[in-house]
Motif scaffolding. Sequence first.
Motif, PDB file in Angstrom:
ATOM      1  N   THR A   1       0.832  -1.202   0.000  1.00 18.65           N
ATOM      2  CA  THR A   1       0.000   0.000   0.000  1.00 18.65           C
ATOM      3  C   THR A   1       0.867   1.254   0.000  1.00 18.65           C
ATOM      4  OG1 THR A   1      -1.731  -1.185   1.200  1.00 18.65           O
ATOM      5  CG2 THR A   1      -1.834   1.212   1.248  1.00 18.65           C
TER       6      THR A   1
ATOM      7  N   HIS B   1      -0.432 -14.596  -3.121  1.00 16.07           N
ATOM      8  CA  HIS B   1      -1.420 -13.578  -3.499  1.00 16.07           C
ATOM      9  C   HIS B   1      -0.787 -12.185  -3.445  1.00 16.07           C
ATOM     10  CE1 HIS B   1      -5.202 -11.536  -3.992  1.00 16.07           C
ATOM     11  NE2 HIS B   1      -4.998 -10.885  -2.868  1.00 16.07           N
ATOM     12  N   ARG B   2      -0.124 -11.873  -2.354  1.00 19.39           N
ATOM     13  CA  ARG B   2       0.531 -10.572  -2.221  1.00 19.39           C
ATOM     14  C   ARG B   2       1.660 -10.438  -3.242  1.00 19.39           C
ATOM     15  NH1 ARG B   2       0.226  -6.994   2.107  1.00 19.39           N
ATOM     16  NH2 ARG B   2       2.359  -6.517   1.516  1.00 19.39           N
TER      17      ARG B   2
ATOM     18  N   LYS C   1       1.730 -11.653  -6.251  1.00 21.46           N
ATOM     19  CA  LYS C   1       1.130 -11.300  -7.544  1.00 21.46           C
ATOM     20  C   LYS C   1       0.798  -9.812  -7.591  1.00 21.46           C
ATOM     21  CE  LYS C   1      -0.845 -15.772  -8.717  1.00 21.46           C
ATOM     22  NZ  LYS C   1      -2.081 -16.531  -8.904  1.00 21.46           N
ATOM     23  N   GLU C   2       0.272  -9.285  -6.490  1.00 25.91           N
ATOM     24  CA  GLU C   2      -0.049  -7.860  -6.424  1.00 25.91           C
ATOM     25  C   GLU C   2       1.215  -7.017  -6.528  1.00 25.91           C
ATOM     26  OE1 GLU C   2      -2.079  -7.537  -2.730  1.00 25.91           O
ATOM     27  OE2 GLU C   2      -4.001  -8.150  -3.557  1.00 25.91           O
TER      28      GLU C   2
ATOM     29  N   ASN D   1       2.422   1.719  -3.431  1.00 31.55           N
ATOM     30  CA  ASN D   1       1.421   2.248  -4.355  1.00 31.55           C
ATOM     31  C   ASN D   1       1.181   3.738  -4.106  1.00 31.55           C
ATOM     32  OD1 ASN D   1      -0.366   1.725  -6.565  1.00 31.55           O
ATOM     33  ND2 ASN D   1      -2.064   1.968  -5.134  1.00 31.55           N
TER      34      ASN D   1
END
Length: 64
Positions: free
Chosen positions: A4, A45-46, A48-49, A7
Motif C-alpha cells: 500500500t 497472493h501478495r 502477484k499484487e 502504491n
Amino acid sequence: MSLTEYNAKYEYIIRSNISDRQKALKLADLMSDMEGHLRNDIGEHRNKEAHALYKKISLLSSLL
C-alpha cells in the motif's frame, strides 16, 4: 514498506509537478526498493499484487 505504501508513493510521484526525467528517476528508485520486497514476499497472493505494481511502474517509467 508495505505494498500500500509503495502504491501511494507511486501515485505521489506520477501526480507530482516535476519533470518527466525526475519522475523516471524517482520511479527507478522506487522499483529498486521494491525488488527487495519482491524477493522477500512469501505469500503468493501478495506476491502477484507486488509484481503487478512493479510492472505498472516499469511500464510508465519506460514511457517517460
